[in-house]
Write an enzyme that holds these catalytic residues in place. Structure first.
Site, PDB file in Angstrom:
ATOM      1  N   PRO A  98       1.056  -1.451  -0.006  1.00  0.00           N
ATOM      2  CA  PRO A  98      -0.105  -0.175  -0.122  1.00  0.00           C
ATOM      3  C   PRO A  98       0.726   1.318   0.219  1.00  0.00           C
ATOM      4  O   PRO A  98       1.750   1.391   0.820  1.00  0.00           O
ATOM      5  CB  PRO A  98      -0.989   0.069   1.485  1.00  0.00           C
ATOM      6  CG  PRO A  98      -0.509  -1.527   1.768  1.00  0.00           C
ATOM      7  CD  PRO A  98       0.685  -1.927   1.240  1.00  0.00           C
ATOM      8  N   GLU A  99       0.582   2.214  -0.854  1.00  0.00           N
ATOM      9  CA  GLU A  99       1.129   3.338  -0.959  1.00  0.00           C
ATOM     10  C   GLU A  99       0.375   4.490  -0.597  1.00  0.00           C
ATOM     11  O   GLU A  99      -0.690   4.268   0.047  1.00  0.00           O
ATOM     12  CB  GLU A  99       1.829   3.616  -2.577  1.00  0.00           C
ATOM     13  CG  GLU A  99       2.656   2.608  -3.047  1.00  0.00           C
ATOM     14  CD  GLU A  99       4.080   2.599  -2.359  1.00  0.00           C
ATOM     15  OE1 GLU A  99       4.257   3.653  -1.570  1.00  0.00           O
ATOM     16  OE2 GLU A  99       4.684   1.854  -2.748  1.00  0.00           O
TER      17      GLU A  99
END
Ligand code: ZN
Length: 276
Positions: A2-3
């Site tokens: 997840p960014e």
């Protein structure tokens, strides 16, 4: 992993928790860092409004009278996701933190357990402040302009793609988004950061903002297992400009998109459109 867009999508999707009273907290297998407080001590506190800083989420907790009691700093690590549901099923083997509130259950699902939830008395006090130290500015911080970005790049001889990934100037341009922002700005990912002039630096900052905003609108990217708090997958990867498109035709010039490896991460770019 997840960014920033996925973390922001998560923040928005757990918003319904604000104002709910904590009835119980349970921890599963050890995460990246220990919780740092007895889970039972959080019972009775009221959830505040979720905040995001870089890829961290902060859940402020208040006493019933409204005074701040501290909060929980969350990180989704490599494979984490948060869900907030009114009537969840029994916890699965990858669910390692759970907060039951009067309005629903918040659950951290993290197969690889590089994620964490850490108690802190405040966002600007240890341990939260220590974990957040060294983060660059938020990409949508309007007080940070093209001239600031250009000045920050001037001392860096490393390739621009790796400077973006490091996140110590501006947070948020993770691997997918760094490749796409560099394409949008017409900059070769191998260009030394210090060689990027003020005009191109301005174009790149605008491109980072544009790509991240598009990704947030698309619900983030789901490459393996990202879900928002309601179980929805992200759609950005389907509209990526160059990321994951090696061998395909460039949408701008028709040339062939190439894949190279920089600092052990895959980089995608169009040699025809992106200049050093
Ligand atoms: Zn091209």
């Amino acid at each position: 992993m997840p960014e920033l867009p996925e973390v922001e999508v998560t923040r928005r999707s757990v918003g319904g928790m604000a104002g709910a009273r904590v009835l119980a907290m349970q921890m599963g297998k050890p995460l990246r860092w220990p919780l740092g407080v007895a889970p039972a001590s959080l019972v009775g506190l009221i959830a505040g409004t979720w905040q995001r800083r870089g890829k961290y989420l902060w859940l402020p907790l208040m006493q019933a009278e409204g005074a701040s009691a501290g909060g929980l700093l969350w990180h989704l690590g490599m494979s984490g996701s948060l869900s907030f549901t009114a009537a969840p099923g029994p916890a699965g083997k990858h669910d390692h933190a759970e907060i039951t509130t009067e309005r629903g259950v918040l659950r951290l699902t993290d197969p690889r357990r590089f994620g964490a939830v850490v108690w802190s008395p405040a966002l600007d006090m240890a341990p939260a402040a220590k974990l957040l130290a060294g983060l660059g500015v938020e990409p949508f911080d309007t007080t940070f302009g093209p001239a600031d970005f250009h000045a920050a790049l001037r001392g860096r001889r490393t390739p621009i793609k790796q400077v973006l990934l490091a996140g110590d100037i501006v947070v948020g341009a993770g691997n997918i988004y760094a490749s796409d922002a560099l394409f949008e700005a017409g900059i070769d990912p191998r260009a030394p950061a210090a060689r990027i002039g003020p005009l191109r630096a301005g174009r790149l900052l605008a491109a980072v903002r544009q790509v991240l905003a598009e990704a947030i609108d698309a619900g983030g990217s789901t490459l393996r297992d990202f879900r928002d708090a309601h179980g929805s997958v992200g759609q950005y990867q389907g509209q990526a400009r160059v990321y994951g498109r090696a061998g395909e035709a460039c949408s701008r010039c028709g040339g062939i998109i190439q894949r190279i490896v920089q600092g052990q991460r895959a980089t995608y770019f169009c040699p025809g459109c992106q200049r050093r």
